[in-house]
Design a protein around this motif. Structure first.
Motif, PDB file in Angstrom:
ATOM      1  N   VAL A 270       0.852  -1.195   0.000  1.00  0.00           N
ATOM      2  CA  VAL A 270       0.000   0.000   0.000  1.00  0.00           C
ATOM      3  C   VAL A 270       0.884   1.239   0.000  1.00  0.00           C
ATOM      4  N   PHE A 271       0.388   2.276  -0.654  1.00  0.00           N
ATOM      5  CA  PHE A 271       1.122   3.537  -0.723  1.00  0.00           C
ATOM      6  C   PHE A 271       0.134   4.661  -0.929  1.00  0.00           C
ATOM      7  N   ALA A 272       0.573   5.876  -0.653  1.00  0.00           N
ATOM      8  CA  ALA A 272      -0.305   7.036  -0.764  1.00  0.00           C
ATOM      9  C   ALA A 272      -0.631   7.322  -2.220  1.00  0.00           C
ATOM     10  N   GLN A 273      -1.831   7.841  -2.442  1.00  0.00           N
ATOM     11  CA  GLN A 273      -2.220   8.249  -3.789  1.00  0.00           C
ATOM     12  C   GLN A 273      -1.357   9.426  -4.231  1.00  0.00           C
ATOM     13  N   ARG A 274      -0.784   9.299  -5.415  1.00  0.00           N
ATOM     14  CA  ARG A 274       0.024  10.382  -5.977  1.00  0.00           C
ATOM     15  C   ARG A 274      -0.284  10.496  -7.461  1.00  0.00           C
ATOM     16  N   ARG A 275      -0.246  11.720  -7.952  1.00  0.00           N
ATOM     17  CA  ARG A 275      -0.528  11.907  -9.368  1.00  0.00           C
ATOM     18  C   ARG A 275       0.569  11.275 -10.228  1.00  0.00           C
ATOM     19  N   HIS A 276       1.820  11.482  -9.799  1.00  0.00           N
ATOM     20  CA  HIS A 276       2.947  10.887 -10.517  1.00  0.00           C
ATOM     21  C   HIS A 276       3.721  10.035  -9.524  1.00  0.00           C
ATOM     22  N   LEU A 277       3.502   8.732  -9.567  1.00  0.00           N
ATOM     23  CA  LEU A 277       4.150   7.820  -8.628  1.00  0.00           C
ATOM     24  C   LEU A 277       5.625   7.691  -8.982  1.00  0.00           C
ATOM     25  N   PRO A 278       6.531   7.915  -8.038  1.00  0.00           N
ATOM     26  CA  PRO A 278       7.963   7.788  -8.339  1.00  0.00           C
ATOM     27  C   PRO A 278       8.299   6.396  -8.867  1.00  0.00           C
ATOM     28  N   LEU A 279       9.207   6.358  -9.810  1.00  0.00           N
ATOM     29  CA  LEU A 279       9.582   5.090 -10.430  1.00  0.00           C
ATOM     30  C   LEU A 279      10.126   4.107  -9.399  1.00  0.00           C
ATOM     31  N   ARG A 280      10.821   4.602  -8.359  1.00  0.00           N
ATOM     32  CA  ARG A 280      11.390   3.685  -7.361  1.00  0.00           C
ATOM     33  C   ARG A 280      10.291   2.910  -6.633  1.00  0.00           C
ATOM     34  N   ILE A 281       9.123   3.534  -6.421  1.00  0.00           N
ATOM     35  CA  ILE A 281       8.019   2.830  -5.763  1.00  0.00           C
ATOM     36  C   ILE A 281       7.428   1.791  -6.706  1.00  0.00           C
ATOM     37  N   ARG A 282       7.179   2.198  -7.951  1.00  0.00           N
ATOM     38  CA  ARG A 282       6.647   1.236  -8.931  1.00  0.00           C
ATOM     39  C   ARG A 282       7.591   0.065  -9.099  1.00  0.00           C
TER      40      ARG A 282
END
Length: 300
Positions: A270-282
């Motif tokens: 789970v992670f916070a909603q973000r408009r542009h998810l950082p590539l490191r999280i993906r």
């Protein structure tokens, strides 16, 4: 290239409502836009637009063709974005939270491989059995083994998981095998405690979920200790398959009361909603999901 330009011009003209508006967006003369549309209609052999000096109107053929063109251009844009994401390098710092037992067994050992793939990423793994405040504590990714209820977070399922009731063969030989939920009252149940109170065991009985408070002579706030006690023949323990699957397969632990098993508590990132998810999280979430999906992972 010419055919693609004709199609994109057609879609742009319809979206902007006029040839002159499409021409201004490209910085070319309206006559150039008109020639592209003429060439497209000539190649297709149909009239796509009824054009006058004041307005444009799609023909029936033009309306049908527009839907296909919009879909094709959208898929192309998605494909380009996917390629760009794969070619980009993940970088930056990741703060990851995971339950202590699961994190020790199924997150920490994987991190060297992840960081070898993404050498510009640094990572802090926080092992804690409490439910962390992802947003308030600045956590990038939290691993949770539970149904998700917080709609402000994005949840990605990483793997299936089932809770099972287990005991060692030696314990069951001494005390017998429980056949009903009522039989638990005569068994030594090794329960986990949280902040001074015992967590109940959840089962499905006659189609309904029931949570039971069980009794035993040992309680602990660490699931790994309960696991060790069960292996040592001290009682029954309600554990996750990710923790005891290997022992069940080896025969050092046995499942009981399987017909009362509750729906699984699956494993999520789970992670916070973000408009542009950082590539490191993906990249990290994809790495875990890909690893856990390997057929032999949970057997090793």
């Amino acid at each position: 290239m010419g055919q693609f330009r004709q199609i994109s011009t057609f879609v742009d003209v319809v979206a902007r409502g006029s040839l002159s508006a499409a021409a201004r967006a490209e910085g070319i003369a309206p006559a150039m836009i008109g020639r592209r549309l003429d060439a497209l209609e000539a190649r297709l052999g149909v009239k796509l637009l009824q054009r006058t000096t004041r307005k444009l109107a799609l023909t029936d053929e033009g309306a049908a063709f527009l839907e296909d063109c919009q879909r094709i251009l959208g898929e192309l844009e998605e494909a380009e974005s996917a390629v760009a994401a794969r070619s980009a390098r993940a970088s930056g710092h990741l703060l990851v939270s995971a339950p202590a037992g699961f994190g020790r067994q199924h997150v920490a050992p994987l991190l060297p491989s992840f960081l070898a793939e993404h050498q510009d990423v640094t990572l802090n793994l926080n092992l804690n059995d409490r439910v962390v405040d992802v947003v308030g504590e600045g956590v990038d990714v939290a691993i949770r083994i539970a149904s998700l209820s917080d709609s402000s977070l994005i949840g990605v399922k990483l793997a299936d998981n089932q809770r099972v009731l287990v005991a060692s063969p030696a314990y069951l030989k001494r005390h017998g095998i429980p056949e009903t939920l009522a039989d638990l009252a005569r068994h030594n149940c090794l329960a986990i405690s949280s902040e001074g109170s015992q967590r109940g065991w959840t089962f499905r009985d006659n189609g309904k979920l029931v949570t039971l408070k069980v009794a035993g002579n040992m309680v602990c706030n660490d699931g790994e200790v309960l696991h060790d006690w069960a292996l040592a023949g001290k009682g029954l323990a309600w554990r996750s398959m990710w923790e005891v699957g290997t022992e069940i397969e080896a025969g050092t632990l046995c499942k009981v009361l399987d017909r009362f098993a509750a729906p699984g508590n699956d494993i999520y990132a789970v992670f916070a909603q973000r408009r542009h998810l950082p590539l490191r999280i993906r990249a990290f979430v994809d790495f875990l999901r890909r690893t856990y999906a390997q057929p032999d992972y949970w057997r090793t």
